[in-house]
Design an enzyme around this catalytic site. Sequence first.
Site, PDB file in Angstrom:
ATOM      1  N   GLU A   1      -5.431   4.315  -3.323  1.00 27.29           N
ATOM      2  CA  GLU A   1      -6.890   4.468  -3.202  1.00 27.29           C
ATOM      3  C   GLU A   1      -7.397   5.638  -4.030  1.00 27.29           C
ATOM      4  OE1 GLU A   1      -7.916   4.778   0.965  1.00 27.29           O
ATOM      5  OE2 GLU A   1      -6.897   2.894   1.460  1.00 27.29           O
TER       6      GLU A   1
ATOM      7  N   ASP B   1       0.826  -1.219   0.000  1.00 25.63           N
ATOM      8  CA  ASP B   1       0.000   0.000   0.000  1.00 25.63           C
ATOM      9  C   ASP B   1       0.852   1.258   0.000  1.00 25.63           C
ATOM     10  OD1 ASP B   1      -2.748  -0.373  -0.163  1.00 25.63           O
ATOM     11  OD2 ASP B   1      -2.939  -0.894   1.958  1.00 25.63           O
TER      12      ASP B   1
ATOM     13  N   LYS C   1      -0.424  -0.431  -4.304  1.00 23.50           N
ATOM     14  CA  LYS C   1      -1.875  -0.166  -4.321  1.00 23.50           C
ATOM     15  C   LYS C   1      -2.111   1.258  -3.849  1.00 23.50           C
ATOM     16  CE  LYS C   1      -4.873  -2.136  -1.211  1.00 23.50           C
ATOM     17  NZ  LYS C   1      -5.377  -0.971  -0.461  1.00 23.50           N
TER      18      LYS C   1
ATOM     19  N   GLU D   1     -14.020  -2.303  -1.991  1.00 22.08           N
ATOM     20  CA  GLU D   1     -14.289  -2.510  -0.556  1.00 22.08           C
ATOM     21  C   GLU D   1     -15.690  -2.023  -0.165  1.00 22.08           C
ATOM     22  OE1 GLU D   1     -11.085  -1.352   2.029  1.00 22.08           O
ATOM     23  OE2 GLU D   1     -12.269  -1.689   3.842  1.00 22.08           O
TER      24      GLU D   1
HETATM   25  O1  KIV Z   1      -4.784  -2.067   4.141  1.00 18.40           O
HETATM   26  C1  KIV Z   1      -5.504  -3.044   3.914  1.00 18.40           C
HETATM   27  O2  KIV Z   1      -5.496  -4.051   4.637  1.00 18.40           O
HETATM   28  C2  KIV Z   1      -6.376  -2.986   2.757  1.00 18.40           C
HETATM   29  C3  KIV Z   1      -7.398  -4.064   2.624  1.00 18.40           C
HETATM   30  C4  KIV Z   1      -8.513  -3.808   3.571  1.00 18.40           C
HETATM   31  C5  KIV Z   1      -7.875  -4.200   1.247  1.00 18.40           C
HETATM   32  O3  KIV Z   1      -6.297  -2.097   1.968  1.00 18.40           O
END
Ligand code: KIV
Length: 278
Positions: free
Chosen positions: A115, A84, A113, A181
């Site tokens: 958002e 992330d 990833k 989500e």
């Molecule tokens: O940070 C995380 O665990 C996530 C998931 C909830 C998809 O982004």
Amino acid sequence: MRRMTVADIRKMKAEKKPIAMITAYDYSSALIAEKAGVPMLLVGDSLAMVMHGHETTLPVSVESMILHAQMVMRGSKQALIVVDMPFLSYATEQDAVHAARRIMQEGGGHALKLEGGVEVVPMIRRLTEMGVPVMGHLGLTPQSQHQIGLRVQARDEQAARKLVEDALTLEKAGAFAIVMEVVPAELAALIARLVSIPIIGIGAGAGCDGQVQVWHDVLGIFDGKSPRHAKRFAEIGEMMTKAVAHYVSDVENKSFPTSAQSATMNAEILAEIERDYR
Ligand code: KIV
């Protein structure tokens, strides 16, 4: 077996093979996930809550993501590792490239990833042009929780249409998959049919191409209520508490350690040393 790639994950969708993804935050969880055959791991910024004890994902730094990505990489040989990008680390294209360079070069993840919908398209485009595989994240995006709340997203027509547009736009911008989500199951299923990239749901129903869950939710590590979308596949927290309490009582009543957990030495040498110190 060789390491999974973005192409393998996309092929799974093409072959209608459901994709199981789970978060992992450290070496030991990566080892376990690996043994269990998870094809794609997420070093999620949910680590802010479950590993660092924060209330939200917002305080996570690029440094934290790098550190946890390094731990996961050491425990993983086969999974595709997605990391992330922290809150505000991709506010501009320049920020995104800077954070991506650090997370991928220092942390070692294979994909990132981030958002958001149309508003993050320039960042996704820039990163994918530079060779960074990007996973999108739509619906309940926890980094904007103070704006959108932690409720089911895209229930009304306008928001549902925007979600569809966002997913199509992210695909066009080069995202290789999208986490969806907490949105209505029927809408997530429709989006999974409309795009060619995998839709990985969390609280988005069975019509998605795959599912992602938080490690601690799947294993039942914390007591209390789990999120509605989570299923506890074990009660590991309870088992761990019992095991640690057992250890404490064994130490206190001197039933641990026993000779089985101890080393010995020559009794004469020991007696000689003791004599010297009397
Ligand atoms: O940070 C995380 O665990 C996530 C998931 C909830 C998809 O982004």
